[in-house]
Scaffold this motif. Structure first.
Motif, PDB file in Angstrom:
ATOM      1  N   HIS A   8       0.902  -1.175   0.115  1.00 57.92           N
ATOM      2  CA  HIS A   8       0.234   0.043   0.110  1.00 57.92           C
ATOM      3  C   HIS A   8       1.029   1.231  -0.001  1.00 57.92           C
ATOM      4  N   LEU A   9       0.446   2.476  -0.601  1.00 59.05           N
ATOM      5  CA  LEU A   9       1.260   3.511  -0.774  1.00 59.05           C
ATOM      6  C   LEU A   9       1.267   4.351   0.516  1.00 59.05           C
ATOM      7  N   LEU A  10      -0.110   4.927   0.922  1.00 57.04           N
ATOM      8  CA  LEU A  10      -0.110   5.970   1.919  1.00 57.04           C
ATOM      9  C   LEU A  10      -1.192   5.506   3.084  1.00 57.04           C
ATOM     10  N   ASN A  11      -0.505   5.484   4.216  1.00 59.53           N
ATOM     11  CA  ASN A  11      -1.330   4.998   5.548  1.00 59.53           C
ATOM     12  C   ASN A  11      -2.192   6.282   6.027  1.00 59.53           C
ATOM     13  N   ASP A  12      -3.679   6.145   6.044  1.00 58.25           N
ATOM     14  CA  ASP A  12      -4.198   7.342   6.437  1.00 58.25           C
ATOM     15  C   ASP A  12      -5.918   6.674   7.077  1.00 58.25           C
ATOM     16  N   TYR A  13      -6.643   7.561   7.403  1.00 60.83           N
ATOM     17  CA  TYR A  13      -7.882   7.274   7.928  1.00 60.83           C
ATOM     18  C   TYR A  13      -9.052   7.310   6.581  1.00 60.83           C
ATOM     19  N   SER A  14      -8.350   6.846   5.203  1.00 60.53           N
ATOM     20  CA  SER A  14      -9.516   6.782   4.112  1.00 60.53           C
ATOM     21  C   SER A  14      -9.848   5.389   3.942  1.00 60.53           C
ATOM     22  N   GLY A  15     -10.808   5.321   2.968  1.00 54.52           N
ATOM     23  CA  GLY A  15     -11.392   4.112   2.587  1.00 54.52           C
ATOM     24  C   GLY A  15     -10.322   2.863   2.240  1.00 54.52           C
ATOM     25  N   SER A  16      -9.449   3.056   1.457  1.00 56.30           N
ATOM     26  CA  SER A  16      -8.556   1.920   1.005  1.00 56.30           C
ATOM     27  C   SER A  16      -7.709   1.235   1.947  1.00 56.30           C
ATOM     28  N   LEU A  69       4.870  13.615  -7.900  1.00 56.94           N
ATOM     29  CA  LEU A  69       4.856  12.405  -9.034  1.00 56.94           C
ATOM     30  C   LEU A  69       6.168  11.908  -8.889  1.00 56.94           C
ATOM     31  N   LEU A  70       7.445  12.811  -8.828  1.00 58.46           N
ATOM     32  CA  LEU A  70       8.626  12.485  -9.018  1.00 58.46           C
ATOM     33  C   LEU A  70       8.919  11.393  -7.713  1.00 58.46           C
ATOM     34  N   SER A  71       8.402  11.951  -6.523  1.00 55.69           N
ATOM     35  CA  SER A  71       8.827  11.179  -5.243  1.00 55.69           C
ATOM     36  C   SER A  71       7.904   9.514  -5.679  1.00 55.69           C
ATOM     37  N   TYR A  72       6.768   9.740  -5.965  1.00 58.27           N
ATOM     38  CA  TYR A  72       6.158   8.610  -6.234  1.00 58.27           C
ATOM     39  C   TYR A  72       6.738   7.518  -7.037  1.00 58.27           C
ATOM     40  N   SER A  73       7.412   8.104  -8.141  1.00 63.12           N
ATOM     41  CA  SER A  73       7.864   7.335  -9.267  1.00 63.12           C
ATOM     42  C   SER A  73       9.051   6.573  -8.699  1.00 63.12           C
ATOM     43  N   LEU A  74       9.927   7.448  -7.842  1.00 62.29           N
ATOM     44  CA  LEU A  74      11.093   6.955  -7.205  1.00 62.29           C
ATOM     45  C   LEU A  74      10.832   6.212  -6.394  1.00 62.29           C
ATOM     46  N   SER A  75       9.646   6.172  -5.498  1.00 57.57           N
ATOM     47  CA  SER A  75       9.338   5.145  -4.467  1.00 57.57           C
ATOM     48  C   SER A  75       8.920   3.746  -5.076  1.00 57.57           C
ATOM     49  N   VAL A  92       2.205 -14.768  -2.411  1.00 58.32           N
ATOM     50  CA  VAL A  92       1.352 -13.877  -3.347  1.00 58.32           C
ATOM     51  C   VAL A  92       1.634 -12.518  -2.903  1.00 58.32           C
ATOM     52  N   PHE A  93       1.816 -11.527  -4.028  1.00 56.66           N
ATOM     53  CA  PHE A  93       1.907 -10.193  -3.649  1.00 56.66           C
ATOM     54  C   PHE A  93       0.421  -9.602  -3.964  1.00 56.66           C
ATOM     55  N   TYR A  94       0.092  -8.804  -2.818  1.00 56.85           N
ATOM     56  CA  TYR A  94      -1.342  -8.379  -2.881  1.00 56.85           C
ATOM     57  C   TYR A  94      -1.417  -7.052  -2.999  1.00 56.85           C
ATOM     58  N   VAL A  95      -1.572  -6.225  -3.929  1.00 60.07           N
ATOM     59  CA  VAL A  95      -1.308  -4.964  -4.229  1.00 60.07           C
ATOM     60  C   VAL A  95      -2.627  -4.251  -4.222  1.00 60.07           C
ATOM     61  N   ASN A  96      -2.650  -3.197  -3.123  1.00 57.84           N
ATOM     62  CA  ASN A  96      -3.883  -2.489  -2.670  1.00 57.84           C
ATOM     63  C   ASN A  96      -4.083  -1.257  -3.570  1.00 57.84           C
ATOM     64  N   THR A  97      -4.922  -1.078  -4.262  1.00 60.72           N
ATOM     65  CA  THR A  97      -5.067   0.191  -5.309  1.00 60.72           C
ATOM     66  C   THR A  97      -4.051  -0.031  -6.548  1.00 60.72           C
ATOM     67  N   LEU A  98      -4.301   0.968  -7.472  1.00 63.38           N
ATOM     68  CA  LEU A  98      -3.579   0.735  -8.753  1.00 63.38           C
ATOM     69  C   LEU A  98      -2.127   1.254  -8.398  1.00 63.38           C
ATOM     70  N   LEU A  99      -1.809   2.052  -7.441  1.00 58.73           N
ATOM     71  CA  LEU A  99      -0.566   2.637  -7.097  1.00 58.73           C
ATOM     72  C   LEU A  99       0.698   2.113  -6.909  1.00 58.73           C
ATOM     73  N   PRO A 100       0.766   1.067  -6.191  1.00 58.05           N
ATOM     74  CA  PRO A 100       2.180   0.267  -5.760  1.00 58.05           C
ATOM     75  C   PRO A 100       2.549  -0.617  -7.067  1.00 58.05           C
ATOM     76  N   PHE A 101       2.939   0.157  -8.272  1.00 54.80           N
ATOM     77  CA  PHE A 101       2.910  -0.756  -9.573  1.00 54.80           C
ATOM     78  C   PHE A 101       4.605  -1.537  -9.397  1.00 54.80           C
ATOM     79  N   GLY A 102       5.531  -0.816  -8.628  1.00 51.16           N
ATOM     80  CA  GLY A 102       6.525  -1.602  -8.264  1.00 51.16           C
ATOM     81  C   GLY A 102       6.533  -2.924  -7.841  1.00 51.16           C
ATOM     82  N   ALA A 103       5.626  -3.082  -6.957  1.00 54.98           N
ATOM     83  CA  ALA A 103       5.389  -4.648  -6.463  1.00 54.98           C
ATOM     84  C   ALA A 103       4.763  -5.425  -7.418  1.00 54.98           C
ATOM     85  N   ALA A 104       4.134  -4.902  -8.496  1.00 56.33           N
ATOM     86  CA  ALA A 104       3.188  -5.845  -9.663  1.00 56.33           C
ATOM     87  C   ALA A 104       4.554  -6.357 -10.647  1.00 56.33           C
TER      88      ALA A 104
END
Length: 364
Positions: A8-16, A69-75, A92-104
């Motif tokens: 997961h990319l960002l831990n907060d109190y949102s839904g994902s 966007l640069l920080s995200y790409s580097l991450s 199994v790699f479980y990717v939450n949301t589309l964002l952590p593409f490096g894991a995929a």
């Protein structure tokens, strides 16, 4: 059960992250070997205390969207190389949301199965979304969507897919089951919205609706935001707040607000952000709170117009304000909507959610 590594990319109190925490708890309770890779150094959120080993990887947000966007790409580049040490196994790699593409990408290279839990459709800029879809098409073994709307909007014909509706946490469900909805005309009529501090979530529209109803001293508005005090102060600097509006920042326990609410507003702007499910809507329904929600996207699968609430575009601030006043003056309508809301919420039980999630991992 297999070893499962969540991303997961960002831990907060949102839904994902809230939904991911439920997934982790479900598989952990069945004895799965679980790890979580989480972007950023720290910060509170729903993933802060999940029952698994947590590993952090670099990610930082900036005021400047290009730096972010640069920080995200580097991450994601750093995450990819960090995972190269893993070898093909029952993992199994479980990717939450589309964002952590490096894991995929790493999973595809290593021959590890990649599962995606897809929550979103409104990703900008468009080239980023196209790239993320390209990664899913080439790397994913199985996609989980949070609604039929999202499954249709973001279909991947070559990838096995299923819809698993979100559910509210077990403890919240228990409290909601014992809650009695009140809509007495002599009490304060409480209007609630819970969302992240983004303009596209309709925060400005909520303030306008409150302003339009300021003459009615029996109506109060509560805006609960997933943001810090400083972020709230900056966002509302120069914005006049009506006296009937209370703003709450970074609230970990939203249950008391549902317990006192008479109606929930969900005001996302469809042209900027389409709600793909609406977890706060489901939470409100479980407490028997009628909801006014957007007429598009996932909310339509939760609310039928005139039954559990109303479908209204957030741009209709005058009409929504008038509808709120109508409900405040007609408690019998509120009780009818409330009964239907509570009944509808039973279709989205924790047991159904957990059994569906576990079924994904048990399938061969």
């Amino acid at each position: 059960m297999k070893k499962i590594i969540f991303f997961h990319l960002l831990n907060d109190y949102s839904g994902s992250p809230k939904v991911l925490s439920q997934v982790i708890e479900a598989v952990s309770s069945k004895g799965a070997d679980v790890e979580l890779f989480l972007g950023g150094k720290g910060g509170d959120g729903f993933l802060s205390s999940v029952p698994c080993v947590q590993r952090r990887y670099f990610y930082k947000r900036f005021e400047n969207k290009y730096l972010t966007l640069l920080s995200y790409s580097l991450s994601q580049l750093m995450l990819f190389f960090r995972l190269i040490s893993y070898r093909k196994s029952s993992t199994v790699f479980y990717v939450n949301t589309l964002l952590p593409f490096g894991a995929a990408l790493a999973g595809k290279l290593l021959g590890i199965k990649v599962f995606y839990h897809i929550h979103e459709t409104s990703i900008r800029p468009k080239p980023l979304k196209l790239f993320l879809r390209w990664v899913v098409e080439r790397c994913s073994s199985k996609n989980i969507f949070v609604s039929h709307f999202l499954a249709d909007a973001e279909r991947f014909p070559a990838v096995e897919s299923r819809v698993i509706y979100n559910a509210i946490p077990q403890e919240m469900a228990r409290i909601a089951a014992h809650h009695t909805y009140h809509a007495q005309p002599n009490d304060k009529f409480s209007v609630l919205m819970i969302c992240s501090l983004k303009a596209y979530k309709g925060v400005g529209e909520f303030v306008k609706i409150a302003s339009l109803a300021v003459h009615n001293k029996q109506i109060e508005f509560n805006l609960v935001l997933g943001a810090s005090d400083s972020e709230v102060a900056e966002f509302f600097s120069g914005i006049s707040r009506p006296e009937n509006l209370t703003i709450v920042s970074r609230c970990e326990d939203v249950v008391p607000y549902y317990q006192k609410a008479n109606v929930l507003l969900s005001l996302s702007k469809p042209k900027e952000w389409v709600e793909t499910f609406g977890l706060t809507i489901l939470e409100a329904l479980s407490f028997g709170v009628p909801c006014i929600v957007p007429p598009v996207g996932g909310p339509v699968e939760l609310v039928t117009d005139g039954k559990e609430g109303y479908l209204m575009d957030s741009s209709q601030v005058e009409d929504i304000s008038a509808r709120v006043e109508f409900l405040q003056k007609n408690p019998e309508v509120c009780f009818r909507l409330s009964a239907a809301a509570k009944l509808k919420s039973l279709s989205f039980s924790v047991d159904n959610f957990e059994s569906s999630v576990l079924g994904v991992f048990n399938e061969r």
